[in-house]
Write an enzyme that holds these catalytic residues in place. Structure first.
Site, mmCIF file in Angstrom:
data_model
loop_
_atom_site.group_PDB
_atom_site.id
_atom_site.type_symbol
_atom_site.label_atom_id
_atom_site.label_comp_id
_atom_site.label_asym_id
_atom_site.label_seq_id
_atom_site.Cartn_x
_atom_site.Cartn_y
_atom_site.Cartn_z
ATOM 1 N N SER A 101 0.906 -1.233 0.045
ATOM 2 C CA SER A 101 0.010 -0.059 -0.051
ATOM 3 C C SER A 101 0.878 1.337 0.037
ATOM 4 O O SER A 101 1.639 1.487 0.948
ATOM 5 C CB SER A 101 -1.189 -0.048 1.187
ATOM 6 O OG SER A 101 -1.943 -0.928 1.222
ATOM 7 N N HIS A 149 -2.539 0.396 -4.788
ATOM 8 C CA HIS A 149 -1.893 -0.741 -5.129
ATOM 9 C C HIS A 149 -1.758 -0.694 -6.818
ATOM 10 O O HIS A 149 -2.708 -0.875 -7.374
ATOM 11 C CB HIS A 149 -2.244 -1.900 -4.757
ATOM 12 C CG HIS A 149 -1.974 -2.309 -3.442
ATOM 13 N ND1 HIS A 149 -0.980 -3.162 -3.117
ATOM 14 C CD2 HIS A 149 -2.773 -1.882 -2.181
ATOM 15 C CE1 HIS A 149 -0.892 -3.301 -1.800
ATOM 16 N NE2 HIS A 149 -1.865 -2.546 -1.312
ATOM 17 N N HIS A 189 -3.750 -9.572 -1.832
ATOM 18 C CA HIS A 189 -4.027 -9.961 -0.390
ATOM 19 C C HIS A 189 -4.725 -11.129 -0.212
ATOM 20 O O HIS A 189 -5.511 -11.453 -1.289
ATOM 21 C CB HIS A 189 -4.641 -8.958 0.399
ATOM 22 C CG HIS A 189 -3.977 -7.528 0.448
ATOM 23 N ND1 HIS A 189 -4.120 -6.756 -0.712
ATOM 24 C CD2 HIS A 189 -3.068 -6.962 0.991
ATOM 25 C CE1 HIS A 189 -3.217 -5.618 -0.565
ATOM 26 N NE2 HIS A 189 -2.711 -5.795 0.839
ATOM 27 N N TYR A 235 -7.543 -11.423 1.465
ATOM 28 C CA TYR A 235 -8.900 -11.244 1.619
ATOM 29 C C TYR A 235 -9.546 -10.914 0.257
ATOM 30 O O TYR A 235 -10.512 -10.993 0.149
ATOM 31 C CB TYR A 235 -8.780 -9.877 2.589
ATOM 32 C CG TYR A 235 -8.268 -8.762 2.128
ATOM 33 C CD1 TYR A 235 -8.929 -7.881 1.240
ATOM 34 C CD2 TYR A 235 -7.092 -8.272 2.785
ATOM 35 C CE1 TYR A 235 -8.057 -6.783 0.891
ATOM 36 C CE2 TYR A 235 -6.740 -6.983 2.366
ATOM 37 C CZ TYR A 235 -7.072 -6.193 1.182
ATOM 38 O OH TYR A 235 -6.396 -5.209 0.773
ATOM 39 N N GLU A 236 -8.592 -10.638 -0.829
ATOM 40 C CA GLU A 236 -9.107 -10.218 -2.061
ATOM 41 C C GLU A 236 -10.109 -11.470 -2.739
ATOM 42 O O GLU A 236 -10.942 -11.264 -3.386
ATOM 43 C CB GLU A 236 -8.270 -9.797 -3.164
ATOM 44 C CG GLU A 236 -7.664 -8.296 -2.655
ATOM 45 C CD GLU A 236 -6.666 -7.923 -3.396
ATOM 46 O OE1 GLU A 236 -6.697 -7.551 -4.651
ATOM 47 O OE2 GLU A 236 -5.311 -7.589 -2.922
ATOM 48 N N ALA A 291 1.926 -0.989 4.752
ATOM 49 C CA ALA A 291 1.321 0.181 5.571
ATOM 50 C C ALA A 291 0.989 -0.567 6.790
ATOM 51 O O ALA A 291 0.212 -1.792 6.745
ATOM 52 C CB ALA A 291 0.262 0.619 4.959
ATOM 53 N N MET A 307 -2.615 -6.207 7.111
ATOM 54 C CA MET A 307 -3.197 -7.080 6.482
ATOM 55 C C MET A 307 -2.277 -8.213 5.423
ATOM 56 O O MET A 307 -2.767 -8.441 4.319
ATOM 57 C CB MET A 307 -4.343 -6.673 5.959
ATOM 58 C CG MET A 307 -5.353 -6.155 6.861
ATOM 59 S SD MET A 307 -6.747 -5.271 5.909
ATOM 60 C CE MET A 307 -7.330 -4.140 7.229
ATOM 61 N N SER A 308 -1.073 -7.991 5.540
ATOM 62 C CA SER A 308 -0.205 -8.534 4.552
ATOM 63 C C SER A 308 1.358 -9.048 5.042
ATOM 64 O O SER A 308 1.346 -9.187 6.232
ATOM 65 C CB SER A 308 0.035 -7.652 3.414
ATOM 66 O OG SER A 308 0.974 -6.594 3.900
ATOM 67 N N ASN A 362 -1.240 4.973 10.368
ATOM 68 C CA ASN A 362 -2.284 5.656 11.492
ATOM 69 C C ASN A 362 -1.980 4.772 12.591
ATOM 70 O O ASN A 362 -1.286 4.010 12.765
ATOM 71 C CB ASN A 362 -3.825 5.101 10.697
ATOM 72 C CG ASN A 362 -3.792 3.551 10.553
ATOM 73 O OD1 ASN A 362 -3.207 2.959 9.602
ATOM 74 N ND2 ASN A 362 -4.165 2.907 11.591
ATOM 75 N N HIS A 380 -9.247 3.890 4.860
ATOM 76 C CA HIS A 380 -8.170 3.462 3.779
ATOM 77 C C HIS A 380 -7.631 4.848 3.112
ATOM 78 O O HIS A 380 -6.574 4.866 3.059
ATOM 79 C CB HIS A 380 -8.739 2.518 2.777
ATOM 80 C CG HIS A 380 -7.816 2.065 1.896
ATOM 81 N ND1 HIS A 380 -6.545 1.319 2.142
ATOM 82 C CD2 HIS A 380 -7.355 2.081 0.543
ATOM 83 C CE1 HIS A 380 -5.834 1.208 1.353
ATOM 84 N NE2 HIS A 380 -6.333 1.474 0.136
#
Ligand code: HPA
Length: 272
Positions: free
Chosen positions: A30, A61, A83, A85-86, A113, A211-212, A235, A247
């Site tokens: 990201s 991305h 990812h 989750y995709e 990120a 998440m990666s 963040n 996001h």
């Protein structure tokens, strides 16, 4: 995982990718996509042209593989990652690492990120990943054993190569960038965490959450690669700040950090 998927994908890369080993491979997460700029582009391939992979679905991305020349080095960059989750499957997530392995690459830089959990962290800080917590409970090596991907029970004592982390620290120090060592906690996403989850991860030793990266890292480690992990805190994690997460904040913080990412990579590569 289906080997045919990787064999098909490999066929769309020109011979130039395989004639000499790639020295360093990057998976740019990201906001990191255009943080590399090298002397000369040897070849570039858009993700949409790689069978089975298809165009990126996540904002921030890009979707391009670029093979660069940097002096006498060959640098390959996957600009934009996939990812779990995709699509809920691993093939697309590990495809960049598997292609790099086939290109003879032995050093891998993974970037992402993340949300800051450690109270010392501020948005915009870099975290040099020292270790991780796989809180997803799943990983890409589940399934029939493939000897080309290492042992059945691979050692994970030093996933992130100490020496590469030291070089990354030296570069950050040299450039006066805020960077600390940290533990990255991986959850599948695509949900951001609850404040209670963040408190639990903190108690477990996590400094940042995202998440990666961990799926690619464990796969690459099993295959015998040396790995550097680099996270940009975009963040504060849920409950650490009272603000709701979104996001756009992640993408914005990454954009602001771009000149520092470029300088850090440039300095790091000059030390290899
Ligand atoms: N949580 C999970 N993933 C993230 C975050 C976060 O707070 N920030 C950027 N990626």
């Amino acid at each position: 995982m289906n080997m045919e998927f990787f064999d098909n994908a490999a066929q769309c890369f020109p011979d130039a990718c395989f004639t000499r080993p790639v020295d360093v491979g990057f998976v740019l997460g990201s906001g990191w996509s255009d943080a590399l700029e090298m002397d000369e582009i040897i070849t570039r391939i858009s993700y949409g042209d790689i069978p089975g992979l298809g165009a990126s679905t996540v904002k921030g991305h890009a979707g391009e593989f670029i093979l660069y020349r940097r002096g006498s080095m060959r640098i390959a960059a996957w600009c934009g990652r996939r990812h779990y989750y995709e699509e809920g499957r691993w093939e697309n997530v590990v495809l960049p690492v598997e292609m790099l392995r086939r290109m003879g690459c032995s050093t891998l830089v993974l970037t992402n990120a993340s949300g800051g959990i450690n109270p010392a962290l501020r948005p915009g800080d870099f975290v040099i990943i020292r270790d991780h917590l796989n809180l997803a409970g799943i990983n890409p090596l589940i399934g029939p054993h493939r000897p080309e991907w290492g042992e059945r029970f691979p050692d994970m004592t030093e996933v992130y190569t100490r020496r590469l982390a030291e070089l990354m620290h030296a570069s950050a120090n040299r450039l006066s960038l805020r960077a600390m060592d940290g533990v990255y906690a991986y959850t599948t996403g695509p949900l951001y965490e609850t404040p209670a989850e963040i408190m639990a991860y903190k108690a477990q030793g996590a400094d940042v959450v995202g998440m990666s990266t961990v799926p690619e890292a464990v796969f690459a480690k099993a295959c015998g690669m040396k790995i550097a992990g680099l996270s940009l805190v975009t963040n504060l994690a849920a409950g650490i700040s009272r603000q709701a997460l979104d996001h756009a904040e992640v993408v914005g913080a990454a954009a602001e950090a771009k000149p520092r990412m470029k300088a850090l990579f440039e300095n790091f590569l000059s030390r290899l």
